[in-house]
Design a protein around this motif. Structure first.
Motif, PDB file in Angstrom:
ATOM      1  N   ARG A   1       0.885  -1.170   0.000  1.00  0.00           N
ATOM      2  CA  ARG A   1       0.000   0.000   0.000  1.00  0.00           C
ATOM      3  C   ARG A   1       0.915   1.209   0.000  1.00  0.00           C
ATOM      4  NH1 ARG A   1      -5.057   1.182   3.882  1.00  0.00           N
ATOM      5  NH2 ARG A   1      -3.513   1.168   5.558  1.00  0.00           N
TER       6      ARG A   1
ATOM      7  N   GLN B   1      -8.007   1.781  -3.725  1.00  0.00           N
ATOM      8  CA  GLN B   1      -8.734   1.768  -2.449  1.00  0.00           C
ATOM      9  C   GLN B   1      -9.827   2.829  -2.497  1.00  0.00           C
ATOM     10  OE1 GLN B   1      -6.332   1.283   0.992  1.00  0.00           O
ATOM     11  NE2 GLN B   1      -8.013   1.613   2.406  1.00  0.00           N
TER      12      GLN B   1
ATOM     13  N   GLY C   1     -12.094   0.555   1.915  1.00  0.00           N
ATOM     14  CA  GLY C   1     -11.536   0.954   3.211  1.00  0.00           C
ATOM     15  C   GLY C   1     -12.681   1.403   4.118  1.00  0.00           C
TER      16      GLY C   1
ATOM     17  N   GLY D   1     -12.921   1.912   7.299  1.00  0.00           N
ATOM     18  CA  GLY D   1     -12.580   2.874   8.358  1.00  0.00           C
ATOM     19  C   GLY D   1     -12.646   4.300   7.843  1.00  0.00           C
ATOM     20  N   ASP D   2     -11.939   4.557   6.752  1.00  0.00           N
ATOM     21  CA  ASP D   2     -11.932   5.909   6.193  1.00  0.00           C
ATOM     22  C   ASP D   2     -13.295   6.285   5.633  1.00  0.00           C
ATOM     23  OD1 ASP D   2      -9.204   7.260   6.228  1.00  0.00           O
ATOM     24  OD2 ASP D   2      -8.724   5.219   5.649  1.00  0.00           O
TER      25      ASP D   2
HETATM   26  C1  3PY Z   1      -9.762   1.626   6.047  1.00  0.00           C
HETATM   27  O1  3PY Z   1     -10.473   0.790   6.625  1.00  0.00           O
HETATM   28  O2  3PY Z   1     -10.179   2.726   5.654  1.00  0.00           O
HETATM   29  C2  3PY Z   1      -8.360   1.354   5.802  1.00  0.00           C
HETATM   30  O3  3PY Z   1      -7.698   2.114   5.143  1.00  0.00           O
HETATM   31  C3  3PY Z   1      -7.758   0.119   6.392  1.00  0.00           C
HETATM   32  O4  3PY Z   1      -6.396   0.284   6.605  1.00  0.00           O
END
Ligand code: 3PY
Length: 246
Positions: free
Chosen positions: A69, A145, A170, A172-173
């Motif tokens: 990454r 991503q 992703g 989380g973000d």
């Molecule tokens: C996310 O969950 O946004 C990520 O970037 C995991 O590392």
């Protein structure tokens, strides 16, 4: 064993961790558990290019494919990882088709892209430039991503860009952006939209999960999961090991 890119395209169930501790020893330790791949995380770690090369080398010795990454979308981050011998890249925060096109341009050799054929480790330090180009065309994994509301909004256009192997979610973000912008749609609904778009585009989708239980749930639906990280495991294990004695 076929190469990682072919396994992804065949939607084989694949699961591997992020590696965020800047250490080839950490790679050796984790590679011993035989993950399908590792993903060295230069976005959220102090891993520089020299150490990155040693971490990829350690994974190669163990026969474990390494994705990276990259620190950001800029082309030099992508070429540094691939020239060091990574079998692919995960590019954070891709939110538009133009950004996806720039990623493919940086990651693929002509005619699909415009990657420079340099004399790095991936080219056998210049001995194998021809082999590098030919192998990279077949084997380089390009994952974008998707982790913002803009990315979800633009997901059809992003995944229409030729040369993308994985639509990596992703959560989380995406949740941070969702809350910050007061979106009414739930995180689950946003993720569903990305998965539906990936299915329609014929691009395998993947997701980050925090632990094996979450992976077990997601892998009923998706074939590609990056689970936890070496840093997360060390945090959890040390908190547990050093908890006050009862
Ligand atoms: C996310 O969950 O946004 C990520 O970037 C995991 O590392």
């Amino acid at each position: 064993m076929s190469v990682l890119r072919e396994r992804i395209a065949a939607r084989e169930a694949l699961r591997g961790p992020f590696m965020a501790i800047p250490s080839p020893v950490a790679v050796e330790i984790v590679a011993g558990a035989k993950p399908d791949f590792i993903c060295i995380d230069c976005e959220h770690s102090p891993i520089g290019d020299g150490l990155l090369t040693d971490m990829i080398r350690a994974a190669d010795v163990a026969g474990v494919p390494s994705l990276v990454r990259v620190r950001g979308k800029a082309a030099p981050n992508i070429s540094a990882a691939l020239d060091a011998g990574a079998c692919g890249i995960v590019v954070p925060h891709v939110a538009t088709a133009a950004e996806a096109e720039a990623v493919v341009r940086a990651a693929r050799f002509a005619p699909e892209g415009a990657r420079g054929a340099g004399p790095g480790r991936a080219a056998g330090h210049i001995r194998d430039i021809g082999t590098l180009v030919e192998r990279a065309r077949r084997e380089t994994v390009v994952a974008v991503q998707l982790e913002t509301l803009d990315a979800v909004q633009n997901v059809d256009a992003i995944l229409a860009v030729p040369g993308i192997d994985v639509a990596f979610i992703g959560p989380g973000d995406l949740e941070v952006d969702r809350v910050a912008r007061g979106a009414s749609e739930t995180l689950e609904a946003l993720i569903d939209r990305v998965i539906a778009a990936a299915d329609a585009a014929g691009v395998p989708a993947g997701i980050f999960t925090p632990n094996r239980e979450a992976s077990a749930r997601w892998m009923k639906r998706l074939a590609f999961v990056i689970e936890g990280s070496d840093a997360l495991w060390l945090t959890q294990a040390s908190d547990q090991a050093l908890a006050p004695l009862g």
